[in-house]
Design a protein around this motif. Structure first.
Motif, mmCIF file in Angstrom:
data_model
loop_
_atom_site.group_PDB
_atom_site.id
_atom_site.type_symbol
_atom_site.label_atom_id
_atom_site.label_comp_id
_atom_site.label_asym_id
_atom_site.label_seq_id
_atom_site.Cartn_x
_atom_site.Cartn_y
_atom_site.Cartn_z
ATOM 1 N N GLN A 66 -1.502 6.558 -5.723
ATOM 2 C CA GLN A 66 -2.530 7.513 -4.885
ATOM 3 C C GLN A 66 -2.433 8.628 -5.339
ATOM 4 O O GLN A 66 -1.354 9.414 -5.579
ATOM 5 C CB GLN A 66 -2.016 7.398 -3.427
ATOM 6 C CG GLN A 66 -3.170 8.103 -2.404
ATOM 7 C CD GLN A 66 -2.744 8.177 -1.023
ATOM 8 O OE1 GLN A 66 -1.545 7.909 -0.459
ATOM 9 N NE2 GLN A 66 -3.788 8.163 -0.182
ATOM 10 N N GLU A 90 3.767 -1.219 3.781
ATOM 11 C CA GLU A 90 3.071 -0.012 3.256
ATOM 12 C C GLU A 90 4.083 1.216 3.313
ATOM 13 O O GLU A 90 4.852 1.011 4.198
ATOM 14 C CB GLU A 90 1.935 0.298 4.448
ATOM 15 C CG GLU A 90 1.195 1.908 4.313
ATOM 16 C CD GLU A 90 0.372 2.225 5.332
ATOM 17 O OE1 GLU A 90 -0.669 1.667 5.214
ATOM 18 O OE2 GLU A 90 0.750 2.763 6.387
ATOM 19 N N ASN A 112 0.986 -1.396 -0.047
ATOM 20 C CA ASN A 112 -0.093 0.075 -0.063
ATOM 21 C C ASN A 112 0.857 1.134 0.004
ATOM 22 O O ASN A 112 1.899 1.277 0.349
ATOM 23 C CB ASN A 112 -0.817 -0.149 1.183
ATOM 24 C CG ASN A 112 -1.995 0.901 1.040
ATOM 25 O OD1 ASN A 112 -2.711 1.205 0.027
ATOM 26 N ND2 ASN A 112 -2.614 1.413 2.384
ATOM 27 N N VAL A 135 0.467 5.219 1.168
ATOM 28 C CA VAL A 135 -0.238 6.223 1.657
ATOM 29 C C VAL A 135 0.557 7.433 1.879
ATOM 30 O O VAL A 135 1.552 7.623 2.336
ATOM 31 C CB VAL A 135 -0.653 6.004 3.282
ATOM 32 C CG1 VAL A 135 -1.290 7.130 3.981
ATOM 33 C CG2 VAL A 135 -1.225 4.335 3.240
ATOM 34 N N LEU A 181 1.891 0.969 -7.706
ATOM 35 C CA LEU A 181 1.110 1.738 -6.609
ATOM 36 C C LEU A 181 0.709 2.971 -7.023
ATOM 37 O O LEU A 181 1.945 3.677 -7.612
ATOM 38 C CB LEU A 181 1.982 1.604 -5.275
ATOM 39 C CG LEU A 181 2.271 0.129 -4.599
ATOM 40 C CD1 LEU A 181 3.360 0.575 -3.463
ATOM 41 C CD2 LEU A 181 1.097 -0.557 -4.154
#
Length: 95
Positions: free
Chosen positions: A57, A78, A2, A4, A55
């Protein structure tokens, strides 16, 4: 795995790098530095359009991503990108 990116970090990158909504920042593995996950390797960042993001975001209108061939660095973990207000610096932590 992930990715973030906290809003304060995204805002800092936007201001410091003169980024606009829709711009992309690639997070990449580089030789050297003080990486905590793999000795002798660390993470860098550059303004570049994605080719094969592994990945991704979007925060504050900016696309933060790692290419497929670099996600091994955060294998089953993460990557958290934050801004430390006390020291006015970016922190990249793999947890």
């Amino acid at each position: 795995m992930n990715l973030v990116v906290e809003q304060a970090a995204a805002r800092w990158y936007k201001e410091q790098m003169g980024l606009s909504d829709g711009d992309s920042l690639r997070i990449f593995v580089r030789l050297g530095g003080c990486g905590s996950v793999h000795p002798g390797l660390s993470l860098g960042i550059t303004k570049e359009e994605p080719r094969k993001p592994g990945l991704l975001q979007q925060v504050e209108g900016v696309n933060f991503y790692m290419e497929e061939d670099n996600v091994w660095y955060v294998d089953n973990k993460e990557l958290r990108i934050s801004f430390d207000e006390k020291y006015e610096e970016i922190k990249m932590n793999v947890v």
